[in-house]
Design a protein around this motif. Sequence first.
Motif, PDB file in Angstrom:
ATOM      1  N   VAL A  90       0.830  -0.969  -0.121  1.00 15.85           N
ATOM      2  CA  VAL A  90       0.248  -0.045  -0.280  1.00 15.85           C
ATOM      3  C   VAL A  90       0.498   1.480   0.162  1.00 15.85           C
ATOM      4  O   VAL A  90       0.569   2.264  -1.233  1.00 15.85           O
ATOM      5  CB  VAL A  90      -0.966  -0.044   0.971  1.00 15.85           C
ATOM      6  CG1 VAL A  90      -1.832   1.647   1.637  1.00 15.85           C
ATOM      7  CG2 VAL A  90      -1.913  -0.784   1.313  1.00 15.85           C
ATOM      8  N   GLN A  91       1.963   1.088   1.219  1.00 18.25           N
ATOM      9  CA  GLN A  91       3.065   2.745   0.703  1.00 18.25           C
ATOM     10  C   GLN A  91       4.087   2.036   0.604  1.00 18.25           C
ATOM     11  O   GLN A  91       4.452   3.280   0.423  1.00 18.25           O
ATOM     12  CB  GLN A  91       3.799   2.579   2.535  1.00 18.25           C
ATOM     13  CG  GLN A  91       2.300   3.560   2.913  1.00 18.25           C
ATOM     14  CD  GLN A  91       1.080   1.830   3.892  1.00 18.25           C
ATOM     15  OE1 GLN A  91       1.478   0.837   3.822  1.00 18.25           O
ATOM     16  NE2 GLN A  91       0.532   2.062   4.779  1.00 18.25           N
ATOM     17  N   ALA A  92       4.176   1.056  -0.942  1.00 19.48           N
ATOM     18  CA  ALA A  92       5.574   1.521  -1.524  1.00 19.48           C
ATOM     19  C   ALA A  92       5.410   2.285  -3.188  1.00 19.48           C
ATOM     20  O   ALA A  92       4.306   2.411  -3.152  1.00 19.48           O
ATOM     21  CB  ALA A  92       5.241  -0.674  -2.436  1.00 19.48           C
ATOM     22  N   ASP A  93       6.488   2.852  -3.638  1.00 18.57           N
ATOM     23  CA  ASP A  93       6.201   3.714  -4.093  1.00 18.57           C
ATOM     24  C   ASP A  93       5.721   2.839  -6.100  1.00 18.57           C
ATOM     25  O   ASP A  93       6.667   1.953  -5.445  1.00 18.57           O
ATOM     26  CB  ASP A  93       8.206   4.082  -4.441  1.00 18.57           C
ATOM     27  CG  ASP A  93       7.957   5.818  -5.448  1.00 18.57           C
ATOM     28  OD1 ASP A  93       7.229   5.987  -5.706  1.00 18.57           O
ATOM     29  OD2 ASP A  93       9.635   4.713  -6.500  1.00 18.57           O
ATOM     30  N   PHE A  94       5.291   3.472  -6.257  1.00 16.93           N
ATOM     31  CA  PHE A  94       4.850   2.578  -7.545  1.00 16.93           C
ATOM     32  C   PHE A  94       5.248   2.757  -8.770  1.00 16.93           C
ATOM     33  O   PHE A  94       6.316   1.624  -9.391  1.00 16.93           O
ATOM     34  CB  PHE A  94       3.846   3.682  -8.212  1.00 16.93           C
ATOM     35  CG  PHE A  94       2.779   3.645  -9.495  1.00 16.93           C
ATOM     36  CD1 PHE A  94       1.976   2.087  -8.776  1.00 16.93           C
ATOM     37  CD2 PHE A  94       2.799   3.430 -10.810  1.00 16.93           C
ATOM     38  CE1 PHE A  94       1.203   0.976  -9.561  1.00 16.93           C
ATOM     39  CE2 PHE A  94       2.408   3.061 -11.663  1.00 16.93           C
ATOM     40  CZ  PHE A  94       1.043   2.093 -11.061  1.00 16.93           C
ATOM     41  N   THR A  95       6.915   3.510  -9.024  1.00 12.28           N
ATOM     42  CA  THR A  95       7.889   3.337  -9.752  1.00 12.28           C
ATOM     43  C   THR A  95       8.762   2.085  -9.515  1.00 12.28           C
ATOM     44  O   THR A  95       9.357   1.726 -10.295  1.00 12.28           O
ATOM     45  CB  THR A  95       8.863   4.733  -9.855  1.00 12.28           C
ATOM     46  OG1 THR A  95       9.136   4.742  -8.685  1.00 12.28           O
ATOM     47  CG2 THR A  95       7.816   5.698 -10.525  1.00 12.28           C
ATOM     48  N   ASP A 100      10.110  -3.517 -10.340  1.00 11.49           N
ATOM     49  CA  ASP A 100      10.335  -4.890  -9.573  1.00 11.49           C
ATOM     50  C   ASP A 100       9.914  -5.957 -10.140  1.00 11.49           C
ATOM     51  O   ASP A 100      10.310  -6.742 -10.600  1.00 11.49           O
ATOM     52  CB  ASP A 100       9.739  -4.449  -7.867  1.00 11.49           C
ATOM     53  CG  ASP A 100      11.280  -4.076  -7.387  1.00 11.49           C
ATOM     54  OD1 ASP A 100      12.287  -3.734  -7.457  1.00 11.49           O
ATOM     55  OD2 ASP A 100      10.953  -3.499  -6.077  1.00 11.49           O
ATOM     56  N   LEU A 101       9.213  -5.074 -11.049  1.00 14.87           N
ATOM     57  CA  LEU A 101       7.859  -6.446 -11.994  1.00 14.87           C
ATOM     58  C   LEU A 101       8.502  -6.452 -12.744  1.00 14.87           C
ATOM     59  O   LEU A 101       8.448  -8.004 -13.506  1.00 14.87           O
ATOM     60  CB  LEU A 101       6.814  -5.543 -11.963  1.00 14.87           C
ATOM     61  CG  LEU A 101       6.109  -6.301 -10.410  1.00 14.87           C
ATOM     62  CD1 LEU A 101       4.480  -5.465 -10.949  1.00 14.87           C
ATOM     63  CD2 LEU A 101       5.770  -8.060 -10.976  1.00 14.87           C
ATOM     64  N   SER A 102       9.419  -5.629 -13.472  1.00 11.61           N
ATOM     65  CA  SER A 102      10.719  -5.799 -15.086  1.00 11.61           C
ATOM     66  C   SER A 102      11.375  -6.414 -14.735  1.00 11.61           C
ATOM     67  O   SER A 102      12.225  -7.564 -15.536  1.00 11.61           O
ATOM     68  CB  SER A 102      10.485  -4.411 -15.457  1.00 11.61           C
ATOM     69  OG  SER A 102      11.706  -4.083 -14.790  1.00 11.61           O
ATOM     70  N   VAL A 103      12.086  -6.763 -13.608  1.00 14.04           N
ATOM     71  CA  VAL A 103      13.594  -7.267 -13.557  1.00 14.04           C
ATOM     72  C   VAL A 103      13.342  -8.847 -13.108  1.00 14.04           C
ATOM     73  O   VAL A 103      13.210  -9.816 -12.691  1.00 14.04           O
ATOM     74  CB  VAL A 103      14.332  -6.879 -12.744  1.00 14.04           C
ATOM     75  CG1 VAL A 103      14.788  -5.533 -13.263  1.00 14.04           C
ATOM     76  CG2 VAL A 103      14.103  -6.904 -11.147  1.00 14.04           C
ATOM     77  N   ALA A 104      11.776  -8.630 -12.273  1.00 12.13           N
ATOM     78  CA  ALA A 104      10.837 -10.454 -12.209  1.00 12.13           C
ATOM     79  C   ALA A 104      11.259 -11.843 -13.030  1.00 12.13           C
ATOM     80  O   ALA A 104      11.757 -12.926 -12.366  1.00 12.13           O
ATOM     81  CB  ALA A 104       9.560 -10.064 -11.544  1.00 12.13           C
TER      82      ALA A 104
END
Length: 124
Positions: A90-95, A100-104
């Motif tokens: 919820v508080q994580a930075d959107f960028t 993180d998703l792009s390198v997952a």
Amino acid sequence: MRLARLTQRKDFLAAAEHGRRFRSSAFTVQVLDKPAQEGLRLGLTASRKTGSAVVRNRIRRRLRAAAALALAEQIGKPCDLVIVARPETVQADFTAMIADLSVAFDRARPAGGGKRRSAPRKAS
């Protein structure tokens, strides 16, 4: 652009048991390669530990939007992707979530934590 979704419990369990894992501060990504499949399918989970129903829905909306941006060029890969949310989402930075998703995919390590068990030794 709309990502194909995982809807069956057995697909979520298969990704958890046989998939590779990538751990971020806000979520865990499980990637299961499926060569017979046409493209990427996305599954999102947010348990009650992450918060109330309102918070869980907000988490899923944020993760779905971040996945649409981060995985735009990965749509053709034949795999299942499950994102398991944490309360920090919820508080994580959107960028940072997008990054993180792009390198997952590249950094997802094999299931089992990478620890190898040695074979039991025979008594001599």
